[in-house]
Motif scaffolding. Structure first.
Motif, PDB file in Angstrom:
ATOM      1  N   ARG A 135       0.881  -1.199  -0.009  1.00  0.00           N
ATOM      2  CA  ARG A 135      -0.108  -0.014  -0.216  1.00  0.00           C
ATOM      3  C   ARG A 135       0.878   1.056  -0.007  1.00  0.00           C
ATOM      4  N   CYS A 136       0.714   2.145  -1.042  1.00  0.00           N
ATOM      5  CA  CYS A 136       1.418   3.340  -1.140  1.00  0.00           C
ATOM      6  C   CYS A 136       1.095   4.194   0.234  1.00  0.00           C
ATOM      7  N   PRO A 137       1.978   4.808   0.944  1.00  0.00           N
ATOM      8  CA  PRO A 137       1.693   5.634   1.980  1.00  0.00           C
ATOM      9  C   PRO A 137       1.037   7.070   1.665  1.00  0.00           C
ATOM     10  N   HIS A 138       0.656   7.203   0.393  1.00  0.00           N
ATOM     11  CA  HIS A 138       0.070   8.454  -0.081  1.00  0.00           C
ATOM     12  C   HIS A 138      -1.287   8.035   0.125  1.00  0.00           C
ATOM     13  N   LEU A 139      -2.021   7.569  -0.936  1.00  0.00           N
ATOM     14  CA  LEU A 139      -3.546   7.442  -0.752  1.00  0.00           C
ATOM     15  C   LEU A 139      -3.659   5.676  -0.983  1.00  0.00           C
ATOM     16  N   GLY A 140      -2.806   4.936  -0.948  1.00  0.00           N
ATOM     17  CA  GLY A 140      -3.136   3.448  -0.805  1.00  0.00           C
ATOM     18  C   GLY A 140      -3.013   2.754  -2.130  1.00  0.00           C
ATOM     19  N   CYS A 141      -2.497   3.405  -3.284  1.00  0.00           N
ATOM     20  CA  CYS A 141      -2.464   2.413  -4.606  1.00  0.00           C
ATOM     21  C   CYS A 141      -1.188   1.428  -4.474  1.00  0.00           C
ATOM     22  N   LYS A 142      -1.163   0.754  -5.200  1.00  0.00           N
ATOM     23  CA  LYS A 142      -0.081  -0.623  -5.233  1.00  0.00           C
ATOM     24  C   LYS A 142       1.177   0.203  -6.132  1.00  0.00           C
ATOM     25  N   GLU A 153       7.489   2.254  -8.532  1.00  0.00           N
ATOM     26  CA  GLU A 153       6.774   3.734  -8.644  1.00  0.00           C
ATOM     27  C   GLU A 153       5.338   3.478  -8.689  1.00  0.00           C
ATOM     28  N   CYS A 154       4.799   4.570  -7.970  1.00  0.00           N
ATOM     29  CA  CYS A 154       3.093   4.354  -7.780  1.00  0.00           C
ATOM     30  C   CYS A 154       2.587   5.053  -9.024  1.00  0.00           C
ATOM     31  N   PRO A 155       1.646   4.427  -9.587  1.00  0.00           N
ATOM     32  CA  PRO A 155       0.988   5.095 -10.949  1.00  0.00           C
ATOM     33  C   PRO A 155       0.047   5.841 -10.499  1.00  0.00           C
ATOM     34  N   CYS A 156      -0.448   6.000  -9.294  1.00  0.00           N
ATOM     35  CA  CYS A 156      -1.430   7.109  -8.935  1.00  0.00           C
ATOM     36  C   CYS A 156      -1.225   8.634  -9.063  1.00  0.00           C
ATOM     37  N   HIS A 157      -0.103   8.894  -8.151  1.00  0.00           N
ATOM     38  CA  HIS A 157       0.468  10.154  -8.151  1.00  0.00           C
ATOM     39  C   HIS A 157       1.922  10.427  -8.254  1.00  0.00           C
ATOM     40  N   GLY A 158       2.564   9.214  -8.582  1.00  0.00           N
ATOM     41  CA  GLY A 158       3.907   9.390  -8.948  1.00  0.00           C
ATOM     42  C   GLY A 158       4.983   9.320  -7.982  1.00  0.00           C
ATOM     43  N   SER A 159       4.480   8.789  -6.837  1.00  0.00           N
ATOM     44  CA  SER A 159       5.577   8.684  -5.623  1.00  0.00           C
ATOM     45  C   SER A 159       6.543   7.444  -6.086  1.00  0.00           C
ATOM     46  N   GLY A 174       7.107  12.622  -6.119  1.00  0.00           N
ATOM     47  CA  GLY A 174       5.707  12.241  -5.611  1.00  0.00           C
ATOM     48  C   GLY A 174       5.461  13.004  -4.121  1.00  0.00           C
ATOM     49  N   PRO A 175       4.246  12.593  -3.761  1.00  0.00           N
ATOM     50  CA  PRO A 175       3.609  13.360  -2.644  1.00  0.00           C
ATOM     51  C   PRO A 175       3.730  12.497  -1.360  1.00  0.00           C
ATOM     52  N   ALA A 176       3.989  11.102  -1.427  1.00  0.00           N
ATOM     53  CA  ALA A 176       3.929  10.249  -0.111  1.00  0.00           C
ATOM     54  C   ALA A 176       4.821  10.894   0.762  1.00  0.00           C
TER      55      ALA A 176
HETATM   56 FE1  FES Z   1       0.805   6.566  -4.455  1.00  0.00          FE
HETATM   57 FE2  FES Z   1      -0.391   8.685  -4.497  1.00  0.00          FE
HETATM   58  S1  FES Z   1      -1.341   6.596  -3.786  1.00  0.00           S
HETATM   59  S2  FES Z   1       1.349   8.402  -4.848  1.00  0.00           S
END
Ligand code: FES
Length: 224
Positions: A135-142, A153-159, A174-176
């Protein structure tokens, strides 16, 4: 004179004891209001109890079955390589295990083994293996491991995280707010890795590229 004719209604009967007795001895046709209320109440309580039982089972099932939320056996380093034979696991590339919702990463690829012991905070150096929560610590994407740079690399917001889940510092990465979280891990005497996915330790704060504690990407460009 009209031919419209209305039949007189039954005359109300006096509620004598004989009339009441007669009412009791001739039950109402169909279903009475009292019985309907009782049935509705009983049905409601049965439904409520079923929902409680279902919810409890649902909560306990992963722990009983050894799925996510409980103990998950991963296997030896050889098992991890075999299950990901198309990936450079021996070089420290993250291997994904969906049952554990975890990435398994060899910490020091110059030592081709998991080292027996227990690491309750999942730091990984002593065991030579780190298990990262997906789970990405930003908003939970993989986040996805990228073969080009060996980063996640997180596909949602680029962390962006190094292969051991350390977040690179700076808005460009990215924003994490922190690095990826880790699972408590044990390596048994035969080298089998077992995770306790009920025990998660939050990842540390981001580290600037070039500083100790973060692995530089293998290539300047990644996969996103
Ligand atoms: Fe991963 Fe936002 S959920 S960067």
């Amino acid at each position: 004179m009209s031919n419209y004719h209305v039949e007189p209604i039954d005359r109300p009967q006096a509620l004598t004891s004989a009339a009441l007795k007669s009412q009791r001895q001739h039950p109402v046709q169909g279903i009475s209001r009292r019985r309907l209320l009782r049935l509705s109440l009983g049905g409601g309580i049965a439904l409520w109890l079923t929902e409680i039982a279902g919810g409890t089972l649902n909560f306990l099932w992963p722990n009983l079955e050894g799925g996510f939320g409980g103990i998950v056996k991963i296997g030896t380093l050889a098992d991890v390589k075999l299950k990901n034979s198309n990936l450079p696991i021996a070089d420290g590339f993250p291997a994904y295990f969906p049952d554990a919702r975890a990435f398994i990463v060899l910490v020091d690829p110059s030592r081709q083994q998991f080292v027996p012991g227990t690491d309750t905070v999942g730091e990984g150096t002593a065991l030579n293996v780190r298990a990262l929560y997906q789970r990405c610590p930003h908003l939970g994407c993989k986040p996805n491991p990228c073969l080009k740079n060996f980063w996640l690399e997180c596909p949602c917001h680029g962390s962006r995280y190094d292969r051991l889940g350390i977040k690179a510092q700076g808005a460009a990465y990215g924003p994490a707010p922190r690095s990826m979280d880790r699972f408590s891990a044990t390596v048994e005497a035969d080298g089998t890795l077992v995770l306790d996915t009920s025990k998660i330790t939050l990842g540390p704060l981001p580290i600037a590229i070039g500083q100790p504690g973060i692995i530089p990407p293998k290539s300047p460009t990644g996969c996103i």
